[in-house]
Design an enzyme around this catalytic site. Structure first.
Site, PDB file in Angstrom:
ATOM      1  N   VAL A 271       0.829  -1.206   0.000  1.00 33.03           N
ATOM      2  CA  VAL A 271       0.000   0.000   0.000  1.00 33.03           C
ATOM      3  C   VAL A 271       0.869   1.264   0.000  1.00 33.03           C
ATOM      4  CG1 VAL A 271      -1.793   1.296   1.205  1.00 33.03           C
ATOM      5  CG2 VAL A 271      -1.950  -1.191   1.068  1.00 33.03           C
ATOM      6  N   GLU A 292      12.512   5.421   7.722  1.00 37.11           N
ATOM      7  CA  GLU A 292      13.345   4.291   8.128  1.00 37.11           C
ATOM      8  C   GLU A 292      13.964   3.572   6.951  1.00 37.11           C
ATOM      9  OE1 GLU A 292      11.293   2.430  12.042  1.00 37.11           O
ATOM     10  OE2 GLU A 292      10.318   2.024  10.131  1.00 37.11           O
ATOM     11  N   ASN A 382       4.492  -9.156  14.264  1.00 33.73           N
ATOM     12  CA  ASN A 382       5.819  -8.615  13.977  1.00 33.73           C
ATOM     13  C   ASN A 382       6.291  -7.818  15.183  1.00 33.73           C
ATOM     14  OD1 ASN A 382       3.667  -7.399  11.739  1.00 33.73           O
ATOM     15  ND2 ASN A 382       4.368  -5.859  13.197  1.00 33.73           N
TER      16      ASN A 382
END
Length: 500
Positions: A271, A292, A382
């Site tokens: 996305v 990041e 995660n």
């Protein structure tokens, strides 16, 4: 022997991965390079996993505590998890084998903001670091190293560890030299403002200086980073991207944003890459990124002249784009800066630059709380990664997600999240394929109306029903009906669908 090892003393320490693995012992705290499948040590994790299996076959214990930058790859997390070689993991992981070990209780895991981990190592929160295993592109004659495709927490690990093992990877382009900007953040009591006022500011060195006397082994490799390819944008992704661009246009009309002053942060995934594809045909120019990871869509924006600078700590590129970066690193280093993650994710810099943050989510509730990490509350997927660093400190924080998952059985909008990573105080905008909910300046009951409007149509009546029932209670600032607050999630566990 590779000509990438120019330091004579370190050339003498070249050995096989199996030989180097003997420097890692049961109970060690090990810091490894690697961030989103880039710059992680190749072959050494496999050798450590092999060593662990040999110990286990003899009836001896062997497990380490493992710290990285963020997620890595099956070659690292997967191999070590399968060998039962890890007893503790932080700060982020996404490997399916490791996830199963964590969720079954066989491995302990600490989910930590990525900007915090380096400082925690500096402060000794995890205890003494025994070994740092770091992939590099090149070792200079004076012992300084050229980082590879990620920086992450490498500086803190190299500084803290008693022993250092370097992996010199000749697959990484030598022309990465000059792309990095290494800046050390001192401990509290000795800090000064980080002198970044523009995304493209360089404040450090292209190299990491290390204590050469701590290097016990050098391992040569020629293996690629293993990132999965991104899927082509589907209709849902394109709709979400369209609503995100509509939101940006609304900010321009309101005078809060200009077409030449968009600073972006983006989480990883299909996305976000669809959003960046939409920006190619937008009115926005001179886009910059303080983020990041460098993704495929950012390279496309740089190639199109739409993005002038991208600052990150790592790449997260598809195999095709990773090869492109290797071929053209000399050109891209004019536009790309790779920093330590203590700098790339630092709240001070994020707040100063005034960027717009965009991250993914598992679920959001009607008041704007976000769950980024756990399915049905306790099954970790995660980790929070850097989304908290950016969400709390961005000029505008946004979350994007399809409104449903598992063929419509799961709604991304629920009465109340089962795990909270980002509170309603930090979340400003939520976007699905049904529109965007601008929550800024709204009281909780007004936020609920906006959130229900972007839920999947089949779930809106159930959400409205919950709001009506909760609104019949005595306390109406943030109405909840405690007996039914998790009905959506309970229904899914019992029937396989959140729908009645």
């Amino acid at each position: 022997m590779s000509d990438r090892i120019a330091h004579p003393g370190l050339r003498a320490k070249v050995m096989t991965a199996d030989e180097a693995a003997t420097f890692v012992n049961d109970g060690d705290l090990v810091g490894m390079s690697g961030f989103t499948g880039a710059g992680y040590p190749k072959v050494l994790p496999t050798a450590i996993a092999k060593r662990a299996k040999e110990f286990h076959d003899r009836g001896d214990s062997f497990s380490i505590s493992l710290l990285t930058g963020a997620s890595t790859s099956a070659e690292l997390d997967g191999e070590l998890a399968e060998a039962d070689a890890v007893k503790f993991r932080a700060p982020y992981q996404s490997d399916p084998i490791m996830r199963d070990k964590i969720n079954s209780g066989q491995m302990k895991y600490a989910d930590i903001h990525l900007s915090h981990l380096g400082m925690m190592v500096q402060e000794g929160f995890f205890g003494k670091m025994d070994v740092a295993i770091v992939e590099v592109t090149k070792i200079l004659e004076d012992g300084r190293i050229v980082p590879s495709s990620s920086v992450g927490n490498n500086v803190e690990y190299l500084d803290a560890a008693d022993k250092i093992i370097l992996g010199v990877n000749s697959w990484q382009s030598e022309e990465l030299e000059g792309m990095h900007d290494i800046y050390r953040i001192p401990l509290p009591g000795h800090r000064q403002p980080i002198p970044i006022t523009e995304v493209g500011d360089r404040i450090g060195s292209p190299y990491i200086d290390i204590d050469v006397s701590k290097v016990v082994a050098v391992v040569e490799t020629d293996s690629p980073d293993r990132n999965a390819p991104f899927k082509p944008a589907d209709e849902t992704s394109k709709k979400i991207a369209g609503y995100f661009l509509d939101f940006l246009e609304g900010e321009v009309r309101a005078g809060r944003l200009s077409y030449d002053r968009y600073i972006m942060q983006s989480g990883v995934g299909n996305v976000p890459n669809a959003v960046m594809a939409g920006l190619l045909d937008s009115k926005f120019e001179n886009i910059t990124a303080y983020t990041e990871v460098i993704q495929d869509g950012m390279l496309d924006l740089i190639d199109a002249g739409k993005m002038s600078v991208a600052s990150a700590t790592s790449f997260s590129l598809s195999p095709e784009y990773a090869e492109k970066m290797n071929r053209e690193a000399k050109r891209y280093r004019e536009n790309i800066i790779l920093r330590p993650q203590q700098v790339s994710n630092h709240p001070e810099v994020i707040r100063r630059l005034g960027l717009i943050a965009t991250n993914g989510m598992i679920e959001a509730d009607i008041y704007g709380n976000i769950n980024s990490t756990n399915v049905i509350g306790s099954r970790v997927m995660n980790g929070i990664g850097g989304s908290g660093d950016f969400t709390r400190n961005a000029y505008i924080s946004s979350f994007i997600s399809p409104a449903v998952a598992k063929g419509g059985a799961l709604s991304a909008i629920v009465p109340y999240v089962t795990h909270t990573d980002h509170t309603e105080h930090d979340v400003m905008v939520v976007i699905t394929e049904h529109g965007y909910a601008d929550l800024r300046g709204l009281a909780p009951r007004d936020r609920a109306e906006k959130m229900i409007a972007i839920a999947a149509p089949e779930y809106r009546p159930l959400l409205e029903e919950y709001v009506d029932r909760a609104g019949q209670g005595e306390f109406l600032q943030t109405p909840h009906e405690l007996a039914h607050v998790f009905d959506f999630q309970k229904r899914f566990v019992e029937t396989g669908s959140m729908l009645k």
